[in-house]
Design an enzyme around this catalytic site. Sequence first.
Site, PDB file in Angstrom:
ATOM      1  N   LYS A  71     -10.104 -22.278  -5.412  1.00  0.00           N
ATOM      2  CA  LYS A  71     -10.312 -21.628  -4.124  1.00  0.00           C
ATOM      3  C   LYS A  71     -11.618 -22.128  -3.541  1.00  0.00           C
ATOM      4  O   LYS A  71     -12.661 -22.018  -4.177  1.00  0.00           O
ATOM      5  CB  LYS A  71     -10.337 -20.108  -4.321  1.00  0.00           C
ATOM      6  CG  LYS A  71     -10.483 -19.331  -3.022  1.00  0.00           C
ATOM      7  CD  LYS A  71     -10.157 -17.861  -3.224  1.00  0.00           C
ATOM      8  CE  LYS A  71     -10.327 -17.072  -1.936  1.00  0.00           C
ATOM      9  NZ  LYS A  71      -9.920 -15.660  -2.090  1.00  0.00           N
ATOM     10  N   LEU A 144      -1.335 -19.482 -11.229  1.00  0.00           N
ATOM     11  CA  LEU A 144      -0.155 -18.681 -11.534  1.00  0.00           C
ATOM     12  C   LEU A 144       1.058 -19.440 -11.011  1.00  0.00           C
ATOM     13  O   LEU A 144       1.254 -19.557  -9.809  1.00  0.00           O
ATOM     14  CB  LEU A 144      -0.255 -17.307 -10.858  1.00  0.00           C
ATOM     15  CG  LEU A 144      -1.512 -16.490 -11.197  1.00  0.00           C
ATOM     16  CD1 LEU A 144      -1.584 -15.231 -10.339  1.00  0.00           C
ATOM     17  CD2 LEU A 144      -1.547 -16.140 -12.682  1.00  0.00           C
ATOM     18  N   ASP A 190      -8.948  -4.986   0.058  1.00  0.00           N
ATOM     19  CA  ASP A 190      -8.063  -5.773   0.932  1.00  0.00           C
ATOM     20  C   ASP A 190      -6.699  -5.877   0.258  1.00  0.00           C
ATOM     21  O   ASP A 190      -6.057  -6.920   0.264  1.00  0.00           O
ATOM     22  CB  ASP A 190      -8.647  -7.167   1.186  1.00  0.00           C
ATOM     23  CG  ASP A 190      -7.900  -7.926   2.297  1.00  0.00           C
ATOM     24  OD1 ASP A 190      -7.207  -7.271   3.103  1.00  0.00           O
ATOM     25  OD2 ASP A 190      -8.007  -9.163   2.352  1.00  0.00           O
ATOM     26  N   ASN A 195      -1.980 -10.071  -1.167  1.00  0.00           N
ATOM     27  CA  ASN A 195      -2.970 -10.293  -2.215  1.00  0.00           C
ATOM     28  C   ASN A 195      -2.499  -9.823  -3.585  1.00  0.00           C
ATOM     29  O   ASN A 195      -3.301  -9.474  -4.451  1.00  0.00           O
ATOM     30  CB  ASN A 195      -4.306  -9.662  -1.823  1.00  0.00           C
ATOM     31  CG  ASN A 195      -4.996 -10.480  -0.738  1.00  0.00           C
ATOM     32  OD1 ASN A 195      -4.812 -11.696  -0.664  1.00  0.00           O
ATOM     33  ND2 ASN A 195      -5.764  -9.810   0.101  1.00  0.00           N
ATOM     34  N   ASP A 207      -7.603 -12.293  -4.882  1.00  0.00           N
ATOM     35  CA  ASP A 207      -8.398 -12.189  -3.652  1.00  0.00           C
ATOM     36  C   ASP A 207      -9.353 -10.993  -3.685  1.00  0.00           C
ATOM     37  O   ASP A 207      -9.255 -10.083  -2.854  1.00  0.00           O
ATOM     38  CB  ASP A 207      -7.453 -12.090  -2.445  1.00  0.00           C
ATOM     39  CG  ASP A 207      -8.118 -12.603  -1.171  1.00  0.00           C
ATOM     40  OD1 ASP A 207      -9.297 -12.970  -1.222  1.00  0.00           O
ATOM     41  OD2 ASP A 207      -7.444 -12.606  -0.126  1.00  0.00           O
TER      42      ASP A 207
HETATM   43  P1  ADP Z   1      -7.396 -15.832   1.129  1.00  0.00           P
HETATM   44  O1  ADP Z   1      -8.794 -15.351   1.195  1.00  0.00           O
HETATM   45  O2  ADP Z   1      -7.162 -17.064   1.904  1.00  0.00           O
HETATM   46  O3  ADP Z   1      -6.403 -14.757   1.441  1.00  0.00           O
HETATM   47  P2  ADP Z   1      -6.341 -15.726  -1.589  1.00  0.00           P
HETATM   48  O4  ADP Z   1      -7.221 -15.565  -2.772  1.00  0.00           O
HETATM   49  O5  ADP Z   1      -5.556 -14.529  -1.179  1.00  0.00           O
HETATM   50  O6  ADP Z   1      -7.227 -16.273  -0.398  1.00  0.00           O
HETATM   51  O7  ADP Z   1      -5.357 -16.929  -1.862  1.00  0.00           O
HETATM   52  C1  ADP Z   1      -4.491 -17.394  -0.853  1.00  0.00           C
HETATM   53  C2  ADP Z   1      -3.111 -17.685  -1.422  1.00  0.00           C
HETATM   54  O8  ADP Z   1      -3.190 -18.699  -2.402  1.00  0.00           O
HETATM   55  C3  ADP Z   1      -2.495 -16.498  -2.118  1.00  0.00           C
HETATM   56  O9  ADP Z   1      -1.763 -15.692  -1.238  1.00  0.00           O
HETATM   57  C4  ADP Z   1      -1.581 -17.143  -3.148  1.00  0.00           C
HETATM   58  O10 ADP Z   1      -0.347 -17.459  -2.554  1.00  0.00           O
HETATM   59  C5  ADP Z   1      -2.316 -18.436  -3.467  1.00  0.00           C
HETATM   60  N1  ADP Z   1      -3.096 -18.273  -4.701  1.00  0.00           N
HETATM   61  C6  ADP Z   1      -4.358 -17.793  -4.808  1.00  0.00           C
HETATM   62  N2  ADP Z   1      -4.777 -17.792  -6.085  1.00  0.00           N
HETATM   63  C7  ADP Z   1      -3.760 -18.269  -6.819  1.00  0.00           C
HETATM   64  C8  ADP Z   1      -3.574 -18.524  -8.226  1.00  0.00           C
HETATM   65  N3  ADP Z   1      -4.530 -18.264  -9.112  1.00  0.00           N
HETATM   66  N4  ADP Z   1      -2.384 -19.035  -8.625  1.00  0.00           N
HETATM   67  C9  ADP Z   1      -1.411 -19.302  -7.733  1.00  0.00           C
HETATM   68  N5  ADP Z   1      -1.529 -19.087  -6.400  1.00  0.00           N
HETATM   69  C10 ADP Z   1      -2.683 -18.579  -5.937  1.00  0.00           C
HETATM   70 MG    MG Z   2      -5.540 -13.300   0.463  1.00  0.00          MG
END
Ligand code: ADP
Ligand code: MG
Length: 359
Positions: A71, A144, A190, A195, A207
């Site tokens: 991320k 994941l 959130d 999330n 998130d």
């Molecule tokens: P944002 O702040 O952009 O909402 P998130 O942490 O929610 O960031 O991540 C955005 C998207 O990325 C999630 O909705 C999910 O689909 C994907 N994602 C985030 N972390 C993972 C992970 N560890 N494994 C697989 N997919 C992930």
């Molecule tokens: Mg998110």
Amino acid sequence: FGKGKTSKDKANRATVENVLDPRTIKFLRALTKRGIISEFNGCISTGKEANVYHALAGENAGGTSGELAIKIYKTSILVFKDRERYVDGEFRFRNSRSQHNPRKMIKIWAEKEFRNLKRIYMSGVVPAPQPIEVKSNVLVMEFLDRGDGAPSPRLKDYLYKDELEIARYYYKILAYIRLLYQVCRLVHADLSEYNMVVHDSKIYIIDVSQSVEPQHPMSLDFLRMDIKNVNGYFEKLGIELFQERMIFQFVIAENLEGFAGDYRNADDLVEYLVEKLPVKTPTQGVDEDDIFRSLHLVRNLGGLEERDFDRFTDGKFDLLKSLIANDRERNASSQQEQERIGTSDESSGDDSDDEISEI
Ligand code: ADP
Ligand code: MG
């Protein structure tokens, strides 16, 4: 997500590098050198504040499946402006002097997400991706995956097997909200179908950069909002809901009346929920939830503002009021304890510029 270095990968990488600033790329290179990342792949998600990428793990990434989610917080500052309220009043960040430097602010966000994720992951009571590394605006965690290289679906995109499964996930999420609060000492702040990820038939919480501790002055408002979001989502799926006020009480009450199970066990908590919590019907619980949504829950230094509660003399909100009072006392004493023994896990507090050599 091919594993070979095809020309498509190179094209991908070029695109990737176009949107990443040189500093971020340096951090990624350093993570590669250290054997955390072995190959940086395409983008899984582009968001307002961060993009998430897929990568292959290096030999030093730790005990994960071989795939990583990376991320990367955007270094443009605008979107972070309105998030200050999450950090303001946050005990763990109260001495952080970086709040007005945008780049440091983003670093604080990434570190906060890493720390929150770690706390959840280590608790072992709520599923979350394993946090692996954080460096500046780059957070590395377990990927994941669905099994075929694609990410597991967010709850929003998940195809339920049947109605029973919808209800089961609803209950489980409510149990997780309680476990987050009582065991991890966090309010997600959130929480929504965006999330949560369904992975291995379990709900994973993601998130968590904006998550706060119960001591945060706004924590109860954030908690109420999380519950409202979850109820709103499951309402659309047409299942029977619990009253939001009752869920809220279920989450913050340290002791549950008549509960004989294990306080760290989500299934025991689900069993209790199903048995004890009143459901919302067109004639029951709707008015109370309207009032509940309008209550002023902000904690100030002296405690909860109680003016709204005094409007209700029928006793319906007395339990809520006393639970909040108990919770406040508990938070006050745990904060004193943290200050006394100096265990607050706040940001290391060094204001020095992090150079690549540090990594
Ligand atoms: P944002 O702040 O952009 O909402 P998130 O942490 O929610 O960031 O991540 C955005 C998207 O990325 C999630 O909705 C999910 O689909 C994907 N994602 C985030 N972390 C993972 C992970 N560890 N494994 C697989 N997919 C992930
Ligand atoms: Mg998110």
